[in-house]
Motif scaffolding. Sequence first.
Motif, short mmCIF file in Angstrom:
data_model
loop_
_atom_site.label_atom_id
_atom_site.label_comp_id
_atom_site.label_asym_id
_atom_site.label_seq_id
_atom_site.Cartn_x
_atom_site.Cartn_y
_atom_site.Cartn_z
N GLU A 81 0.83 -1.20 0.00
CA GLU A 81 0.00 0.00 0.00
C GLU A 81 0.87 1.26 0.00
OE1 GLU A 81 -3.94 1.53 2.25
OE2 GLU A 81 -2.20 1.26 3.56
N GLU A 82 1.92 1.25 0.81
CA GLU A 82 2.82 2.40 0.87
C GLU A 82 3.53 2.61 -0.48
OE1 GLU A 82 4.13 2.37 5.58
OE2 GLU A 82 5.13 1.01 4.18
N GLN A 83 3.94 1.52 -1.10
CA GLN A 83 4.59 1.63 -2.41
C GLN A 83 3.65 2.25 -3.43
OE1 GLN A 83 5.93 -2.28 -3.48
NE2 GLN A 83 7.57 -2.28 -1.98
N ILE A 84 2.42 1.84 -3.41
CA ILE A 84 1.45 2.38 -4.37
C ILE A 84 1.21 3.86 -4.08
CG2 ILE A 84 -0.97 2.29 -5.13
CD1 ILE A 84 -0.76 -0.81 -4.66
N LEU A 85 1.05 4.22 -2.81
CA LEU A 85 0.84 5.63 -2.45
C LEU A 85 2.03 6.50 -2.88
CD1 LEU A 85 -0.64 5.24 1.14
CD2 LEU A 85 -1.80 6.26 -0.82
N VAL A 86 3.22 6.06 -2.55
CA VAL A 86 4.42 6.83 -2.92
C VAL A 86 4.60 6.83 -4.43
CG1 VAL A 86 6.95 6.88 -2.77
CG2 VAL A 86 5.59 6.51 -0.71
N GLY A 87 4.39 5.69 -5.04
CA GLY A 87 4.55 5.59 -6.49
C GLY A 87 3.59 6.50 -7.24
N LEU A 88 2.33 6.47 -6.86
CA LEU A 88 1.34 7.32 -7.53
C LEU A 88 1.63 8.79 -7.29
CD1 LEU A 88 -1.95 5.35 -6.83
CD2 LEU A 88 -0.79 5.60 -9.02
N SER A 89 2.08 9.11 -6.09
CA SER A 89 2.35 10.50 -5.73
C SER A 89 3.65 11.00 -6.35
CB SER A 89 2.43 10.61 -4.21
OG SER A 89 2.83 11.90 -3.83
N VAL A 90 4.74 10.32 -6.07
CA VAL A 90 6.07 10.78 -6.50
C VAL A 90 6.31 10.49 -7.97
CG1 VAL A 90 8.55 10.52 -6.11
CG2 VAL A 90 6.99 10.55 -4.17
N PHE A 91 6.06 9.27 -8.39
CA PHE A 91 6.36 8.88 -9.76
C PHE A 91 5.23 9.24 -10.72
CE2 PHE A 91 8.52 5.32 -7.31
CZ PHE A 91 9.72 6.00 -7.21
N GLY A 92 4.00 9.09 -10.26
CA GLY A 92 2.86 9.34 -11.13
C GLY A 92 2.38 10.78 -11.12
N GLY A 93 2.76 11.54 -10.11
CA GLY A 93 2.38 12.94 -10.04
C GLY A 93 0.93 13.19 -9.62
N TYR A 94 0.30 12.21 -9.00
CA TYR A 94 -1.09 12.37 -8.58
C TYR A 94 -1.16 13.10 -7.24
CZ TYR A 94 -2.48 9.11 -12.20
OH TYR A 94 -2.71 8.51 -13.40
N CYS A 95 -2.22 13.86 -7.04
CA CYS A 95 -2.43 14.55 -5.77
C CYS A 95 -3.17 13.60 -4.81
CB CYS A 95 -3.21 15.84 -5.98
SG CYS A 95 -4.93 15.61 -6.44
N SER A 96 -3.23 14.00 -3.56
CA SER A 96 -3.86 13.18 -2.53
C SER A 96 -5.32 12.89 -2.84
CB SER A 96 -3.77 13.87 -1.17
OG SER A 96 -2.43 14.05 -0.82
N GLN A 97 -6.01 13.87 -3.38
CA GLN A 97 -7.42 13.70 -3.74
C GLN A 97 -7.57 12.59 -4.79
OE1 GLN A 97 -10.11 15.39 -2.40
NE2 GLN A 97 -11.42 14.04 -3.59
N GLU A 98 -6.75 12.64 -5.84
CA GLU A 98 -6.83 11.64 -6.91
C GLU A 98 -6.46 10.25 -6.40
OE1 GLU A 98 -5.62 14.31 -10.80
OE2 GLU A 98 -4.05 13.81 -9.34
N ILE A 99 -5.42 10.18 -5.60
CA ILE A 99 -5.00 8.89 -5.04
C ILE A 99 -6.10 8.34 -4.13
CG2 ILE A 99 -3.32 7.72 -3.57
CD1 ILE A 99 -1.24 9.81 -4.60
N GLY A 100 -6.68 9.22 -3.34
CA GLY A 100 -7.77 8.81 -2.46
C GLY A 100 -8.94 8.22 -3.24
N GLU A 101 -9.27 8.84 -4.36
CA GLU A 101 -10.36 8.33 -5.19
C GLU A 101 -10.00 6.96 -5.77
OE1 GLU A 101 -11.15 11.39 -8.08
OE2 GLU A 101 -11.78 12.81 -6.53
N MET A 102 -8.77 6.80 -6.22
CA MET A 102 -8.34 5.52 -6.81
C MET A 102 -8.34 4.40 -5.78
SD MET A 102 -5.08 6.28 -9.20
CE MET A 102 -4.73 8.00 -9.40
#
Length: 165
Positions: free
Chosen positions: A112-133
Amino acid sequence: MKCSVKKFSEMYEAAYRDLYRYALCLMKDPQEAEDAVSEAVVTAYENIHKLKKEEAFRSWIFTILTNKCKKKWKKVSKESPEREEEFPEQSTLPDYDLAIDVRRAFFVLSEEEQILVGLSVFGGYCSQEIGEMMKLNPNTVRSKRSRALRKMECVLDGYREHMMR
């Protein structure tokens, strides 16, 4: 979940670019990234019946991709002592060492942490978008991401201390 080939293709197409960017950031090699994504897609397709909700597809396939990258990275890590003997000057480059340390620190994180960091740092998604996903509150995303980054920082500090000895 029952899923037609067409529906799977639509869900995959919607995520492909982000999957590839994520894998490329982890693997640092376009061919390795493409291979990891391809393997993840095959695994996802073969196991689509295990997915309970269509809305969870994106985080589910990112988890599969993370696992594929981990396996590939472990394989590359096992091969790296041979590479260092062949190219000793490369093993002393700070950027190369840092990249290896960052990957190792990343793989210490939970999925879960890898996905959160990956989407945020590597994917450039904001917390709102990651939360929705991931079906999480954006505040939860921020706190979990912050803890994960602190965990990585501790691991990296440990590597630095070890290298200084």
